[in-house]
Design a protein around this motif. Structure first.
Motif, PDB file in Angstrom:
ATOM      1  N   LYS A 191       0.796  -1.023  -0.060  1.00 43.20           N
ATOM      2  CA  LYS A 191       0.020   0.046  -0.070  1.00 43.20           C
ATOM      3  C   LYS A 191       0.871   1.211   0.024  1.00 43.20           C
ATOM      4  O   LYS A 191       0.426   2.247  -0.458  1.00 43.20           O
ATOM      5  N   THR A 192       1.972   1.194   0.668  1.00 49.33           N
ATOM      6  CA  THR A 192       3.080   2.179   0.518  1.00 49.33           C
ATOM      7  C   THR A 192       3.324   2.418  -1.086  1.00 49.33           C
ATOM      8  O   THR A 192       3.503   3.600  -1.626  1.00 49.33           O
ATOM      9  N   ALA A 193       3.679   1.347  -1.630  1.00 47.93           N
ATOM     10  CA  ALA A 193       4.091   1.291  -2.949  1.00 47.93           C
ATOM     11  C   ALA A 193       2.872   1.971  -3.887  1.00 47.93           C
ATOM     12  O   ALA A 193       3.381   2.545  -4.634  1.00 47.93           O
ATOM     13  N   ASN A 194       1.743   1.935  -3.429  1.00 49.32           N
ATOM     14  CA  ASN A 194       0.747   2.726  -4.342  1.00 49.32           C
ATOM     15  C   ASN A 194       0.974   3.973  -4.214  1.00 49.32           C
ATOM     16  O   ASN A 194       0.407   4.775  -5.144  1.00 49.32           O
ATOM     17  N   VAL A 195       1.139   4.613  -2.929  1.00 48.02           N
ATOM     18  CA  VAL A 195       1.414   6.130  -2.850  1.00 48.02           C
ATOM     19  C   VAL A 195       2.650   6.498  -3.538  1.00 48.02           C
ATOM     20  O   VAL A 195       2.638   7.442  -4.327  1.00 48.02           O
ATOM     21  N   LEU A 196       3.715   5.786  -3.311  1.00 51.61           N
ATOM     22  CA  LEU A 196       4.874   6.094  -4.020  1.00 51.61           C
ATOM     23  C   LEU A 196       4.733   6.113  -5.735  1.00 51.61           C
ATOM     24  O   LEU A 196       5.241   6.941  -6.372  1.00 51.61           O
ATOM     25  N   PHE A 197       3.774   5.222  -6.309  1.00 47.38           N
ATOM     26  CA  PHE A 197       3.427   5.285  -7.463  1.00 47.38           C
ATOM     27  C   PHE A 197       2.798   6.655  -7.990  1.00 47.38           C
ATOM     28  O   PHE A 197       3.169   7.005  -9.034  1.00 47.38           O
ATOM     29  N   ALA A 198       1.930   6.757  -7.124  1.00 50.59           N
ATOM     30  CA  ALA A 198       1.245   8.305  -7.567  1.00 50.59           C
ATOM     31  C   ALA A 198       2.202   9.293  -7.582  1.00 50.59           C
ATOM     32  O   ALA A 198       2.062  10.197  -8.547  1.00 50.59           O
ATOM     33  N   VAL A 199       3.353   9.342  -6.679  1.00 55.45           N
ATOM     34  CA  VAL A 199       4.212  10.514  -6.690  1.00 55.45           C
ATOM     35  C   VAL A 199       4.933  10.496  -7.858  1.00 55.45           C
ATOM     36  O   VAL A 199       5.066  11.441  -8.749  1.00 55.45           O
ATOM     37  N   GLU A 200       5.712   9.161  -8.318  1.00 57.64           N
ATOM     38  CA  GLU A 200       6.460   9.083  -9.282  1.00 57.64           C
ATOM     39  C   GLU A 200       5.952   9.303 -10.732  1.00 57.64           C
ATOM     40  O   GLU A 200       6.292   9.725 -11.997  1.00 57.64           O
ATOM     41  N   ALA A 201       4.562   8.601 -11.005  1.00 56.61           N
ATOM     42  CA  ALA A 201       4.015   8.625 -12.117  1.00 56.61           C
ATOM     43  C   ALA A 201       3.805  10.217 -12.546  1.00 56.61           C
ATOM     44  O   ALA A 201       3.590  10.640 -13.676  1.00 56.61           O
ATOM     45  N   THR A 202       3.235  10.719 -11.482  1.00 53.64           N
ATOM     46  CA  THR A 202       2.773  12.045 -11.744  1.00 53.64           C
ATOM     47  C   THR A 202       4.153  12.959 -12.295  1.00 53.64           C
ATOM     48  O   THR A 202       4.085  13.794 -13.025  1.00 53.64           O
ATOM     49  N   ARG A 203       5.231  12.684 -11.552  1.00 58.37           N
ATOM     50  CA  ARG A 203       6.633  13.503 -11.899  1.00 58.37           C
ATOM     51  C   ARG A 203       6.884  13.014 -13.287  1.00 58.37           C
ATOM     52  O   ARG A 203       7.247  13.860 -14.148  1.00 58.37           O
ATOM     53  N   ARG A 204       6.860  11.777 -13.798  1.00 54.19           N
ATOM     54  CA  ARG A 204       6.878  11.332 -15.120  1.00 54.19           C
ATOM     55  C   ARG A 204       6.143  11.603 -16.115  1.00 54.19           C
ATOM     56  O   ARG A 204       6.158  11.975 -17.248  1.00 54.19           O
ATOM     57  N   TRP A 205       4.732  11.865 -15.902  1.00 51.71           N
ATOM     58  CA  TRP A 205       3.688  11.678 -16.760  1.00 51.71           C
ATOM     59  C   TRP A 205       2.779  12.889 -16.842  1.00 51.71           C
ATOM     60  O   TRP A 205       1.903  13.061 -17.766  1.00 51.71           O
ATOM     61  N   ALA A 206       3.111  13.979 -16.213  1.00 53.72           N
ATOM     62  CA  ALA A 206       2.144  15.053 -15.938  1.00 53.72           C
ATOM     63  C   ALA A 206       2.211  15.966 -17.467  1.00 53.72           C
ATOM     64  O   ALA A 206       1.218  16.418 -17.571  1.00 53.72           O
ATOM     65  N   ASP A 207       3.521  15.699 -17.975  1.00 48.32           N
ATOM     66  CA  ASP A 207       3.607  16.692 -19.095  1.00 48.32           C
ATOM     67  C   ASP A 207       2.842  15.963 -20.245  1.00 48.32           C
ATOM     68  O   ASP A 207       2.589  16.575 -21.298  1.00 48.32           O
ATOM     69  N   ASP A 208       2.437  14.647 -19.944  1.00 53.23           N
ATOM     70  CA  ASP A 208       1.522  14.135 -20.956  1.00 53.23           C
ATOM     71  C   ASP A 208       0.131  14.162 -20.718  1.00 53.23           C
ATOM     72  O   ASP A 208      -0.920  13.569 -21.348  1.00 53.23           O
ATOM     73  N   GLY A 209      -0.125  14.999 -19.573  1.00 49.84           N
ATOM     74  CA  GLY A 209      -1.604  15.238 -19.211  1.00 49.84           C
ATOM     75  C   GLY A 209      -2.273  14.002 -18.409  1.00 49.84           C
ATOM     76  O   GLY A 209      -3.425  13.802 -18.383  1.00 49.84           O
ATOM     77  N   ILE A 210      -1.238  13.397 -17.646  1.00 49.81           N
ATOM     78  CA  ILE A 210      -1.653  12.365 -16.876  1.00 49.81           C
ATOM     79  C   ILE A 210      -1.678  12.572 -15.375  1.00 49.81           C
ATOM     80  O   ILE A 210      -0.505  12.631 -15.006  1.00 49.81           O
ATOM     81  N   TRP A 211      -2.800  12.404 -14.471  1.00 48.92           N
ATOM     82  CA  TRP A 211      -2.416  12.793 -13.111  1.00 48.92           C
ATOM     83  C   TRP A 211      -2.888  11.702 -12.294  1.00 48.92           C
ATOM     84  O   TRP A 211      -3.851  11.064 -12.749  1.00 48.92           O
ATOM     85  N   THR A 212      -1.965  11.369 -11.415  1.00 52.23           N
ATOM     86  CA  THR A 212      -2.096  10.199 -10.629  1.00 52.23           C
ATOM     87  C   THR A 212      -2.235  10.679  -9.001  1.00 52.23           C
ATOM     88  O   THR A 212      -1.322  11.356  -8.762  1.00 52.23           O
ATOM     89  N   ASN A 213      -3.181  10.171  -8.251  1.00 50.68           N
ATOM     90  CA  ASN A 213      -3.400  10.288  -7.026  1.00 50.68           C
ATOM     91  C   ASN A 213      -3.753   8.977  -6.161  1.00 50.68           C
ATOM     92  O   ASN A 213      -4.306   8.061  -6.877  1.00 50.68           O
ATOM     93  N   ALA A 214      -3.273   8.972  -4.815  1.00 52.23           N
ATOM     94  CA  ALA A 214      -3.472   7.839  -4.044  1.00 52.23           C
ATOM     95  C   ALA A 214      -4.620   8.137  -3.098  1.00 52.23           C
ATOM     96  O   ALA A 214      -5.040   9.265  -2.852  1.00 52.23           O
ATOM     97  N   LEU A 215      -5.311   6.952  -2.540  1.00 55.21           N
ATOM     98  CA  LEU A 215      -6.149   7.373  -1.629  1.00 55.21           C
ATOM     99  C   LEU A 215      -6.481   6.419  -0.644  1.00 55.21           C
ATOM    100  O   LEU A 215      -6.116   5.001  -0.905  1.00 55.21           O
ATOM    101  N   MET A 216      -7.158   6.598   0.658  1.00 54.82           N
ATOM    102  CA  MET A 216      -7.547   5.681   1.761  1.00 54.82           C
ATOM    103  C   MET A 216      -8.971   5.628   1.461  1.00 54.82           C
ATOM    104  O   MET A 216      -9.364   6.783   1.757  1.00 54.82           O
ATOM    105  N   PRO A 217      -9.646   4.439   1.012  1.00 57.36           N
ATOM    106  CA  PRO A 217     -11.007   4.469   1.098  1.00 57.36           C
ATOM    107  C   PRO A 217     -11.799   4.618   2.248  1.00 57.36           C
ATOM    108  O   PRO A 217     -13.144   4.879   2.368  1.00 57.36           O
ATOM    109  N   GLY A 218     -11.260   3.990   3.306  1.00 60.96           N
ATOM    110  CA  GLY A 218     -11.992   3.878   4.619  1.00 60.96           C
ATOM    111  C   GLY A 218     -12.137   2.433   4.817  1.00 60.96           C
ATOM    112  O   GLY A 218     -11.790   1.725   4.123  1.00 60.96           O
TER     113      GLY A 218
END
Length: 314
Positions: A191-218
């Motif tokens: 689950k930590t990996a899921n958050v880290l993925f959102a951080v790095e995917a955003t850094r790499r892909w924001a210029d492609d118009g791809i936005w990634t966020n993580a969440l806790m559903p409850g």
């Protein structure tokens, strides 16, 4: 460097997924929801379909997927709900899904997962929770990157958990080859990996118009907890200071996923962590809310990306 202003919304912990999309029109937008046949996955799909999106349920059990699709079509009147096979712990299955996808993709909801399972391994010898919850979704997202880039302003939803507070990604022994297997530590690092993925995917892909966020559903009682006894669930509720009332309904549990996937308030926003339909702050000692600093560490995020690519190369 200035700290970005946190995203705030008019929604809260009791909001349902359908309430999040009540005023949105998603006609012409295409979504993939992994694990979309049950639990918060099917409620995520329901909300997206109710707002007019074309929704593909990416599921291991296609018969269950077809039943869910039929029920969703009946409930929403949307007949653009498809079912496609996807087994996240089988890279060949992920590759086949990517190969069969055609056209742009506006929303990828990485929802499927397993929790606190007995020790299991993939054919490569990878620990199953890390393989399913992170590596399978990583392979899916990277494979679908061209489709996401083609959409313009695409969203990736990375469903994490407060369990990420249990463990960072232990790069020295991700697959528990040296240390004793612990189902909760294994789940936590995935689950930590899921958050880290959102951080790095955003850094790499924001210029492609791809936005990634993580969440806790409850906390939601779904099939995700099939490996957890009622006694252990009771103990977890006691530790959190809550009773049965602290559990959300699946409809409420899906709300934050749907918010991250659709809300105009998140246009151009990525690499963040949401709870109860709000952007969360850093975890405070003694609490089970917010994000752990190691889960948003840019160096760890980049390292995880590199390690994940190495896994997929075989």
């Amino acid at each position: 460097m200035t700290t970005p202003t946190p995203v705030t919304t008019p929604f809260d912990s009791e909001t349902t997924a359908l309430e999040v999309v009540r005023d949105l029109d998603l006609t012409g937008r295409r979504a993939v929801v992994t694990g979309g046949a049950s639990g918060i996955g099917v409620e995520t799909a329901r909300a997206l379909a109710s707002a007019g999106a074309d929704v593909t349920l990416a599921v291991r059990n296609t018969e269950a997927g077809q039943r869910a699709a039929a029920e969703l079509t009946g409930a929403t009147g949307n007949d653009r709900i498809l079912v496609a096979p996807l087994d996240l712990d089988d890279l060949a299955s992920v590759a086949a899904f990517v190969r069969n996808w055609d056209g742009p993709l506006h929303m990828l909801v990485n929802n499927a997962g397993i929790m606190a399972s007995p020790e299991m391994r993939t054919e490569q010898g990878w620990e199953m929770q890390f393989a399913t919850n992170h590596l399978g979704h990583f392979a899916l997202a990277t494979g679908l990157r061209p489709a996401l880039a083609a959409a313009g302003g695409a969203r990736i939803v990375s469903v994490s958990s407060a369990a990420h507070l249990r463990s960072p990604v232990e790069f020295s022994d991700i697959h528990f080859r040296q240390r004793p297997y612990d189902p909760w530590l294994a789940y936590g690092q995935s689950k930590t990996a899921n958050v880290l993925f959102a951080v790095e995917a955003t850094r790499r892909w924001a210029d492609d118009g791809i936005w990634t966020n993580a969440l806790m559903p409850g906390a939601i009682r779904t099939n995700l907890q099939r490996y957890i006894t009622e006694e252990e669930l009771a103990r977890m509720r006691a530790q959190s200071g809550g009773g049965a009332a602290s559990f959300k309904t699946p409809e409420q549990g899906a709300a934050t996923s749907v918010l991250v996937a659709t809300s105009p308030l998140l246009d151009g926003v990525g690499g963040r962590y949401f709870e109860d339909c709000q952007e969360a702050g850093p975890n405070q000692p003694g609490t089970r809310t917010g994000w752990a600093p190691y889960a948003r560490d840019p160096e760890a995020a980049e390292q995880l990306w590199t390690v994940s690519e190495e896994h997929l190369k075989g």
